[in-house]
Design an enzyme around this catalytic site. Sequence first.
Site, PDB file in Angstrom:
ATOM      1  N   GLY A  91       0.789  -1.207   0.023  1.00  0.00           N
ATOM      2  CA  GLY A  91       0.098   0.137   0.114  1.00  0.00           C
ATOM      3  C   GLY A  91       0.707   1.202  -0.104  1.00  0.00           C
ATOM      4  N   GLY A  93       2.594   3.760   1.509  1.00  0.00           N
ATOM      5  CA  GLY A  93       3.102   4.073   2.970  1.00  0.00           C
ATOM      6  C   GLY A  93       3.459   5.448   3.008  1.00  0.00           C
ATOM      7  N   GLY A 127       6.967   7.827   6.225  1.00  0.00           N
ATOM      8  CA  GLY A 127       6.306   8.334   5.488  1.00  0.00           C
ATOM      9  C   GLY A 127       6.641   9.489   4.608  1.00  0.00           C
ATOM     10  CG  ASP A 254       5.198  -3.201  -5.113  1.00  0.00           C
ATOM     11  OD1 ASP A 254       5.984  -4.165  -5.035  1.00  0.00           O
ATOM     12  OD2 ASP A 254       5.726  -2.151  -4.534  1.00  0.00           O
ATOM     13  CG  ASN A 255       7.619  -0.450  -7.744  1.00  0.00           C
ATOM     14  OD1 ASN A 255       6.888   0.325  -7.066  1.00  0.00           O
ATOM     15  ND2 ASN A 255       8.944  -0.596  -7.284  1.00  0.00           N
ATOM     16  CG  ASP A 264       6.949   3.644  -7.311  1.00  0.00           C
ATOM     17  OD1 ASP A 264       6.502   4.999  -7.240  1.00  0.00           O
ATOM     18  OD2 ASP A 264       6.427   2.941  -6.784  1.00  0.00           O
TER      19      ASP A 264
END
Length: 499
Positions: A91, A93, A127, A254-255, A264
């Site tokens: 997720g 972050g 974060g 996730d990228n 990213d």
Amino acid sequence: MTIPEIQLGFHFDNSYAKQLQGAYDACIGDRAPAPELVKLNHTLASSLGLNNRDPLQLAQAFSGGVIPADSSPLAQVYAGHQFGGFNPQLGDGRALLLGEVLDNKGLRWDLQLKGSGPTRFSRGGDGKAVIGAVLREYIVSEAMSALNIPTTRALAVVTTGEGIFRQQGELPGAVLTRVAASHIRVGTFQYFAVQDEQQMLKQLADYAIARHYPELQHSEQPYLDFICAVRDKQAELIAKWLLVGFVHGVMNTDNMTISGETIDYGPCAFIDEYDPAAVFSSIDRDGRYQYRNQPSIAQWNLARLAETLLPLIHSDEQQAVSLATEAITDFWTQFKYHWLKGMRPKLGLSLELDEDESLAEQLLACMAGQAVDFTQLFRQLATDLAADDDKIETENGAQALFKDPESFNLWRLSWLERLAKESISTPERVAMMNAVNPVYIARNHLVEAAIAAAEQGDYQPFEKLTALLQDPYIEREGYEEYAQPAPASFGAFVSYCGT
């Protein structure tokens, strides 16, 4: 508690927040103690309809704690294979999706803050982002856009006025405002698949199709065709990476976006000397994401996407697997098509002949182990043609880039024979080559120098570099050093994740 809002003039239409409850966590960013706008991408801002140009208000809105009016801030949830190992919940972050903006042409774009503070998915991280990571993404993503490579874009850089601690010590905090066609990832599908939330998975797939591939909505096999469409987008994207010598560095699932955009820019880099095994990421110890592996990793990631959609492809699992396997297997056909389509103009080839793929691969084989600068070589081939149509024997030409030019000289004879099979004029050929072979790329030593200066409060090198990279195909007098590889004193380049 009332959250302050700022009018920016964007036309927000937040379909993800409205249609995909359960795929995110609503939240806002931290209030920056002293936000300052240090960079605004004016061209991009104008196309998105941003009409508020007050630096203070933009700094507040693009730092996280003061939200734009009509936005719906949220952190997306997703899973992902990271270096081959599966994590069932990741997720955003340190990212905050402000919402979706409709631009001046009615096109939909995600507006996301990166580094605005922790979310529910931060896994113990702060974060936050530091100025170096933010500027790296700004420089490289905008350079990629100028190279006509699908990518997320950088809209703004804001410093927060706080110190952030990393391995290097205390560094200036910053937030990047990022623009993307969407932030839906392969990992987004993996999250709902591993949770066995079939209804949510179908809802996500229908949403992604409607948003990115609306022509598939009336297909007889929309979910299989969706996989094929994403496959084709990724095949074209990865081919374009290789054609400019780009190494992403962290091709986790996730990228990888459904939209086919590069996303990213953490441990990414452009190669100077050609090395098919080039790795720059400090955490890629086994070379999983090295330059030459990127097509096979993309195919592997797409197989993970296909796995999540098997129940939607066909009610019979075996039949679903067969159909999905065929679709994923065809990735290499698509990749080679796009790679060769891009390689031909790099070599000045206007016709499509069967021998072209072998000719291109032979050149790369000549370059391997020769410390040949990838970007300079292709540009120099055109320069040599322009200098001498018949012999191309200039002492300072392409052969001078090789430690041992014997194999290259043999290849060059084959290349000249291939060029002779076309009737295109030399000036036309040179123009074709120069239109796709850049003079300037975001070379690692230049990016690092710009970051180092900015960390000390000097943004002039950053501004100069970003301005130059917006027009990378035109050689400019006085910028010769920007077209050169890193000096030996720079050493082996290692890049790091921004967290």
